[in-house]
Design a protein around this motif. Structure first.
Motif, short mmCIF file in Angstrom:
data_model
loop_
_atom_site.label_atom_id
_atom_site.label_comp_id
_atom_site.label_asym_id
_atom_site.label_seq_id
_atom_site.Cartn_x
_atom_site.Cartn_y
_atom_site.Cartn_z
N GLU A 54 0.81 -1.20 0.00
CA GLU A 54 0.00 0.00 0.00
C GLU A 54 0.86 1.27 0.00
OE1 GLU A 54 -2.09 -3.28 0.55
OE2 GLU A 54 -0.66 -2.67 2.09
N ASP A 106 -8.25 3.76 3.99
CA ASP A 106 -9.17 2.84 4.67
C ASP A 106 -8.56 1.46 4.92
OD1 ASP A 106 -9.05 1.96 2.06
OD2 ASP A 106 -11.17 2.32 1.62
N LEU A 107 -7.23 1.35 4.78
CA LEU A 107 -6.58 0.05 4.97
C LEU A 107 -5.59 0.09 6.12
CD1 LEU A 107 -5.79 -0.94 1.26
CD2 LEU A 107 -7.57 -1.90 2.73
N ARG A 115 -1.82 -10.92 3.06
CA ARG A 115 -2.95 -10.01 3.10
C ARG A 115 -4.24 -10.81 3.08
NH1 ARG A 115 1.18 -7.24 1.46
NH2 ARG A 115 1.17 -4.96 1.48
N TYR A 140 0.13 -3.42 6.13
CA TYR A 140 0.65 -4.78 6.05
C TYR A 140 2.13 -4.70 5.67
CZ TYR A 140 -4.30 -6.08 5.79
OH TYR A 140 -5.64 -6.22 6.05
N ASP A 164 -3.19 5.17 1.13
CA ASP A 164 -4.14 4.07 1.28
C ASP A 164 -4.40 3.70 2.74
OD1 ASP A 164 -4.37 3.60 -1.55
OD2 ASP A 164 -2.42 2.61 -1.48
N GLN A 206 -5.04 3.86 6.91
CA GLN A 206 -6.00 4.50 7.79
C GLN A 206 -5.42 5.72 8.49
OE1 GLN A 206 -6.92 1.14 10.24
NE2 GLN A 206 -8.45 0.30 8.82
N THR A 241 -8.34 -8.18 -0.17
CA THR A 241 -7.65 -6.91 0.04
C THR A 241 -7.25 -6.32 -1.33
OG1 THR A 241 -6.73 -7.65 2.14
CG2 THR A 241 -5.69 -5.74 1.11
#
Length: 233
Positions: free
Chosen positions: A110, A121-122, A131, A125, A114, A116, A135
């Motif tokens: 990400e 909203d992700l 994942r 990772y 991307d 949060q 995802t």
């Protein structure tokens, strides 16, 4: 080999500090807060249109121009040293773009925008963490835009062959260009600093391997020809 390995060791240490010790998030958070807790520069005309889209177009024109120059050198029967240097540079540049693009698909990761904590909203990772199914795939690692500068690190080896006194300046110029283009994307929330560091390491390694492989093959061909000539004589 010290010239090759030392930069890779430095880049490896920088990657560890940024990725493993989370300095990536310190830098990204500073840029995010500086813009009022949103990525104001994400769609800014200067960052998006000029420093991203137009720079990408300019790079494509440079690659096409280099290809045409190489073809002209071949058919015009110009210096073999210059022909080989241009061919090696072109091979290095194209290899860097291809490998970085491939890794972006093999190692989906990400972008800051991307996540949060940066308005996305992700969750975050890790690079090699699995994942959850479903995802979204984001192609943010390594940094593609920075490769426009770092791929031209091969100019260092080009000038080693044709104009050694310019080699160091060419290396610095390509490195600074890569860093600046990486900074553009970081300011937009498109990459962490470690993404740019990884791209720099990949490009430097590729340029070095291609150059020294060519030198070794050329040395082997020369020694083989010399030995054959002695035997035939």
């Amino acid at each position: 080999m010290k010239t090759v390995l030392l930069p890779l060791l430095i880049l490896g240490l920088m990657f560890y500090l940024c990725y493993q010790l989370k300095l990536d998030f310190v830098v990204a958070d500073w840029l995010y807060q500086l813009q009022g807790s949103r990525w104001v520069l994400q769609q800014h005309w200067l960052m998006q249109t000029i420093l991203h889209d137009r720079v990408r177009d300019l790079n494509l024109m440079l690659v096409v121009a280099l290809s045409c120059y190489g073809v002209w050198l071949y058919f015009a029967g110009q210096s073999a040293v210059l022909r080989r240097a241009v061919a090696t540079l072109l091979c290095s540049v194209l290899s860097c773009f291809a490998v970085v693009s491939l890794l972006k698909h093999v190692l989906p990761m990400e972008c800051p925008w991307d996540l949060q904590q940066f308005g996305g909203d992700l969750p975050f990772y890790g690079l090699l963490e699995p994942r959850p199914e479903g995802t979204p795939i984001h192609l943010c690692f390594p940094a593609g835009h920075a490769s426009i500068g770092f791929a031209w690190l091969g100019l260092y080896y080009f000038f080693l062959d044709v104009k050694p006194q310019w080699a160091s300046n060419a290396l610095i110029g390509a490195a600074v260009t890569g860093l600046l283009l990486g900074a553009v994307q970081q300011s937009r929330g498109a990459h962490f600093f470690s993404h740019d560091i990884a791209t720099a390491a990949i490009c430097w390694a590729l340029c070095s391997v291609i150059y020294y492989s060519r030198r070794q093959r050329l040395s082997f061909d020369t020694s083989g020809t010399s030995a054959g000539g002695r035997q035939n004589g």
